[in-house]
Design an enzyme around this catalytic site. Structure first.
Site, mmCIF file in Angstrom:
data_model
loop_
_atom_site.group_PDB
_atom_site.id
_atom_site.type_symbol
_atom_site.label_atom_id
_atom_site.label_comp_id
_atom_site.label_asym_id
_atom_site.label_seq_id
_atom_site.Cartn_x
_atom_site.Cartn_y
_atom_site.Cartn_z
ATOM 1 N N SER A 35 0.847 -1.193 0.000
ATOM 2 C CA SER A 35 0.000 0.000 0.000
ATOM 3 C C SER A 35 0.876 1.234 0.000
ATOM 4 O O SER A 35 1.998 1.218 0.512
ATOM 5 C CB SER A 35 -0.951 -0.002 1.189
ATOM 6 N N ASP A 173 13.273 9.543 -7.534
ATOM 7 C CA ASP A 173 12.998 8.949 -6.220
ATOM 8 C C ASP A 173 13.602 7.538 -6.161
ATOM 9 O O ASP A 173 12.973 6.593 -5.707
ATOM 10 C CB ASP A 173 11.481 8.897 -5.974
HETATM 11 N N1 LIG Z 1 4.193 -4.238 -9.466
HETATM 12 C C1 LIG Z 1 4.221 -4.571 -8.183
HETATM 13 N N2 LIG Z 1 4.418 -5.845 -7.803
HETATM 14 C C2 LIG Z 1 4.421 -6.176 -6.487
HETATM 15 N N3 LIG Z 1 4.260 -5.303 -5.494
HETATM 16 C C3 LIG Z 1 4.057 -4.022 -5.804
HETATM 17 C C4 LIG Z 1 4.018 -3.587 -7.157
HETATM 18 N N4 LIG Z 1 3.816 -2.260 -7.184
HETATM 19 C C5 LIG Z 1 3.725 -1.882 -5.901
HETATM 20 N N5 LIG Z 1 3.871 -2.927 -5.068
HETATM 21 C C6 LIG Z 1 3.834 -2.903 -3.595
HETATM 22 O O1 LIG Z 1 2.953 -1.893 -3.168
HETATM 23 C C7 LIG Z 1 3.645 -0.885 -2.435
HETATM 24 C C8 LIG Z 1 3.077 0.486 -2.772
HETATM 25 O O2 LIG Z 1 3.195 0.713 -4.178
HETATM 26 P P1 LIG Z 1 3.749 2.069 -4.762
HETATM 27 O O3 LIG Z 1 5.084 2.356 -4.134
HETATM 28 O O4 LIG Z 1 3.684 2.012 -6.229
HETATM 29 O O5 LIG Z 1 2.649 3.021 -4.224
HETATM 30 P P2 LIG Z 1 2.772 4.562 -3.925
HETATM 31 O O6 LIG Z 1 1.387 5.050 -3.698
HETATM 32 O O7 LIG Z 1 3.551 5.208 -4.995
HETATM 33 O O8 LIG Z 1 3.589 4.476 -2.595
HETATM 34 P P3 LIG Z 1 4.256 5.655 -1.782
HETATM 35 O O9 LIG Z 1 3.132 6.403 -1.168
HETATM 36 O O10 LIG Z 1 5.097 4.877 -0.785
HETATM 37 O O11 LIG Z 1 5.077 6.432 -2.773
HETATM 38 C C9 LIG Z 1 5.104 -1.060 -2.808
HETATM 39 O O12 LIG Z 1 5.940 -0.654 -1.771
HETATM 40 C C10 LIG Z 1 5.199 -2.550 -3.059
HETATM 41 O O13 LIG Z 1 5.359 -3.231 -1.829
#
Ligand SMILES: Nc1ncnc2c1ncn2[C@@H]1O[C@H](COP(=O)(O)OP(=O)(O)OP(=O)(O)O)[C@@H](O)[C@H]1O
Length: 351
Positions: A35, A173
């Site tokens: 998340s 980042d």
């Molecule tokens: N393609 C993927 N495969 C597996 N896990 C994923 C994938 N994309 C994201 N995740 C998991 O979900 C988490 C959150 O995704 P992501 O970092 O893209 O969200 P975000 O909203 O950009 O997060 P943040 O608020 O931390 O920047 C990641 O830390 C990872 O654990």
């Protein structure tokens, strides 16, 4: 009572998401795999019908021999306007622009409605690099990865970043948490929320992005900066973290961090002189003094042991092995070797 109604509201939301995904050709599982600030990521499956319709997805999943995807659900109705109008479109643009590289997470498809945006992403099921470093450190009872493994992974990371820069995207980042591993051990660069597009090689940016520990000093100084050179600094921090299990500069406050960086880099455990040289080449205070990606790619630490002999032969023939050459560029596009499975990663923070 309140928690009970919250649970009921969450269940209703999840059922809506299941239905919306089904209408778009995906089976959403209840397994949450991550998340973010405004998103939840679930394991999903592409239906046979979807695989027949979507060539991009079908060709990628055929090679992986499964139908699993990661479905990132962003509650656009709840997220701040700036996120929906600025960061999310950037993320989508960057994922489309970087399609397709083996070390960059693929965006297969997107669907949305007034409440939510769904990103159907390539699944990277083995956690992130930070978890991998911590789990390996615990197993080895020694902080950091072995240099051989660090080299294999870092080559893939550099290849991914080179690809992004080649298509005009700076990540801004880069950090261990944004580098995922898939089931075969391939690196998958992700989280393009801060990424930006640039058209001129020399164009400067002025937004503070990224996490303090990985942020280049020129950004901490609030100067206009070159995004590519700032990514190079972050690569130096990542490599240091990989081989030592620690961050090179530890400080949470941006203004104090600059002071810590100026005190200089130290290695508190034995690291090969070649690796130290590469880290130092990336962690240069002056952006222009940092090694470029091509120099990183051909740095002597980056080449496997057999290539050291090849380098000596080049030197003997009067050629500079560090100079960009056809031999030095091939691997930027080559498929890297997978790393062996290390079991389930543990959560933790670098020391
Ligand atoms: N393609 C993927 N495969 C597996 N896990 C994923 C994938 N994309 C994201 N995740 C998991 O979900 C988490 C959150 O995704 P992501 O970092 O893209 O969200 P975000 O909203 O950009 O997060 P943040 O608020 O931390 O920047 C990641 O830390 C990872 O654990």
């Amino acid at each position: 009572m309140r928690s009970c109604s919250k649970r009921e509201a969450d269940r209703k939301t999840f059922m809506e998401q299941v239905q919306e995904s089904k209408e778009n050709g995906y089976l959403l599982s209840s397994r949450k795999i991550g998340s973010g600030a405004f998103s939840k990521v679930y394991l999903g499956y592409a239906t046979q019908e979807k695989l027949r319709q979507n060539y991009k997805l079908a060709s990628d999943l055929r090679s992986k021999r499964h139908s699993m995807v990661a479905i990132k659900i962003i509650s656009t109705a709840k997220a701040p306007l700036e996120y929906s109008r600025k960061f999310l479109p950037r993320e989508i643009h960057s994922l489309n622009a970087t399609y397709k590289h083996i070390n960059v997470v693929q965006l297969y498809e997107m669907y949305r409605n007034s409440k939510r945006t769904y990103l159907v992403l390539e699944l990277a099921s083995r956690g992130d690099l930070l978890e991998h470093i911590n789990a390996t450190s615990d197993r080895r009872e020694c902080p950091g990865l072995e240099e051989e493994e660090a080299r294999r992974l870092f080559r893939q990371i550099v290849s991914a970043v080179a690809h992004c820069h080649n298509v005009g995207i700076v990540h801004r980042d880069l950090k261990c948490e944004n580098i995922l591993l898939d089931e075969r051990g391939f690196i998958k660069l992700t989280d393009f929320g801060f990424a930006n597009r640039y058209s001129l090689k020399s164009s400067l940016m002025n937004t503070f992005c990224g996490s303090v520990a990985y942020t280049a000093p020129e950004i901490l100084m609030c100067k206009k900066y070159n995004g590519e050179l700032a990514d190079l600094w972050s690569l130096g921090v990542i490599l240091y973290a990989m081989v030592t299990g620690k961050l090179p500069f530890k400080e949470r406050q941006p203004h104090k961090m600059l002071h810590v960086i100026k005190q200089g880099l130290s290695f508190r455990q034995p690291i090969s002189p070649e690796c130290q040289d590469l880290i130092q080449g990336l962690l240069q205070l002056k952006p222009g003094a940092r090694l470029g990606l091509q120099q990183v790619a051909t740095h002597r630490w980056m080449l496997p042991a057999t290539s050291a002999i090849f380098q000596q032969a080049l030197k003997a023939a009067g050629r500079d092995p560090e100079k960009p050459s056809a031999e030095g560029t091939w691997w930027l596009h080559a498929h890297p070797a997978p790393v062996p499975s290390t079991g389930s990663p543990q959560l933790g923070v670098l020391g």
